[in-house]
Scaffold this motif. Structure first.
Motif, PDB file in Angstrom:
ATOM      1  N   TRP A 125       0.624  -1.151   0.040  1.00  0.00           N
ATOM      2  CA  TRP A 125       0.038   0.090  -0.044  1.00  0.00           C
ATOM      3  C   TRP A 125       1.009   1.225  -0.027  1.00  0.00           C
ATOM      4  O   TRP A 125       1.948   1.343   0.719  1.00  0.00           O
ATOM      5  N   VAL A 126       0.269   2.380  -0.545  1.00  0.00           N
ATOM      6  CA  VAL A 126       1.137   3.671  -0.783  1.00  0.00           C
ATOM      7  C   VAL A 126       0.269   4.593  -0.217  1.00  0.00           C
ATOM      8  O   VAL A 126      -0.775   4.822  -0.605  1.00  0.00           O
ATOM      9  N   SER A 127       0.766   5.210   1.011  1.00  0.00           N
ATOM     10  CA  SER A 127      -0.133   6.115   1.671  1.00  0.00           C
ATOM     11  C   SER A 127      -0.036   7.413   0.835  1.00  0.00           C
ATOM     12  O   SER A 127       1.102   8.029   0.695  1.00  0.00           O
ATOM     13  N   VAL A 128      -0.923   7.965   0.295  1.00  0.00           N
ATOM     14  CA  VAL A 128      -1.138   9.344  -0.668  1.00  0.00           C
ATOM     15  C   VAL A 128      -0.785  10.410   0.122  1.00  0.00           C
ATOM     16  O   VAL A 128      -0.220  11.402  -0.427  1.00  0.00           O
ATOM     17  N   TYR A 129      -1.309  10.403   1.364  1.00  0.00           N
ATOM     18  CA  TYR A 129      -0.903  11.448   2.259  1.00  0.00           C
ATOM     19  C   TYR A 129       0.411  11.961   2.701  1.00  0.00           C
ATOM     20  O   TYR A 129       0.894  13.085   2.435  1.00  0.00           O
ATOM     21  N   ASP A 130       1.352  10.946   2.646  1.00  0.00           N
ATOM     22  CA  ASP A 130       2.768  11.136   2.914  1.00  0.00           C
ATOM     23  C   ASP A 130       3.526  10.427   2.345  1.00  0.00           C
ATOM     24  O   ASP A 130       4.892  10.282   2.488  1.00  0.00           O
TER      25      ASP A 130
END
Length: 238
Positions: A125-130
């Motif tokens: 998963w890639v956290s788009v926020y950070d």
């Protein structure tokens, strides 16, 4: 005579080999047999705002978001009296033993494997926020784009329990996404005027999604919230 016949046979064999090589499937425009079991490369998709939205569903264009923002009611925050997260029941069952959290994890990740209880046991998963990458679902929170408490003080206090449940488990609109637990807890229940994703390239999508959710559920925005959303929409490419 025997030697000449032998030489002639050798020459014909060499010519035949050259002809076969020249007529390989690749040269004739035919696809060779797959040997590495790799899927074909996906067709390229045009860039722009839709591509930047990633897995988040229902994100409007910047132009649509600006129109929706202009139509939102501007009002001060309402009271938090009576608020409780329990008044927004989540995570709801979505069938096949999966609840809303697991559905979002499967949607937002790549190579997600689930056990018999529908729990994500592996994936990426890639956290788009950070812009941080994770391989364990336990490091992720499912963020409500418009936090429950923010919704409460901008109109949801007057909703029925069923409507609040639908809001808290909305998989159709850009309301839920998997992000790092750290970024989600840093955000808390703050609006865009108080918190923005650390990854500035995501501001355009964030503002479009926030406006869309507020417009869909007819929630109000504060003056400061509207001004910041306008600035964030200004980072969009068009």
């Amino acid at each position: 005579m025997g030697r000449q016949l032998s030489w002639l046979k050798s020459g014909l064999a060499a010519v035949a080999a050259l002809v076969l090589t020249a007529c390989s499937p690749t040269e004739q425009g035919l696809a060779p047999e797959a040997t590495d079991n790799k899927p074909s490369a996906p067709a390229s998709t045009p860039g722009g705002e839709a591509a930047e939205s990633g897995t988040l569903p229902g994100v409007p264009t910047a132009e649509q978001a600006r129109t929706e923002l202009a139509g939102l009611t501007v009002a001060p925050h309402g009271s938090m009296a009576g608020y409780s997260r329990a008044k927004f029941p989540h995570w709801a069952q979505q069938g096949e033993k999966c609840d809303t959290r697991e559905k979002v994890l499967a949607r937002d990740g790549t190579g997600v494997q689930r056990d018999e209880e529908c729990r994500a046991v592996s994936g990426r998963w890639v956290s788009v926020y950070d812009d941080k990458t994770f391989t364990s679902a336990s490091d992720l929170d499912i963020d409500h784009m418009v936090p429950l408490a923010n919704a409460w003080r901008s109109g949801a206090a007057g909703w029925t329990q069923e409507k609040r449940k639908a809001f808290a488990n909305d998989l159709t609109h850009p309301q839920l996404l998997a992000v790092s637990a750290a970024s989600n807890r840093s955000k808390g229940d703050q609006g865009p005027d108080e918190w923005q994703p650390p990854s500035k390239p995501y501001w355009c999508t964030y503002a479009r999604a926030w406006v869309s959710v507020k417009a869909t559920y007819e929630l109000s925005v504060t003056e400061a919230e509207k001004n910041t959303l306008t600035e964030m929409l200004g980072t969009c490419s068009s």
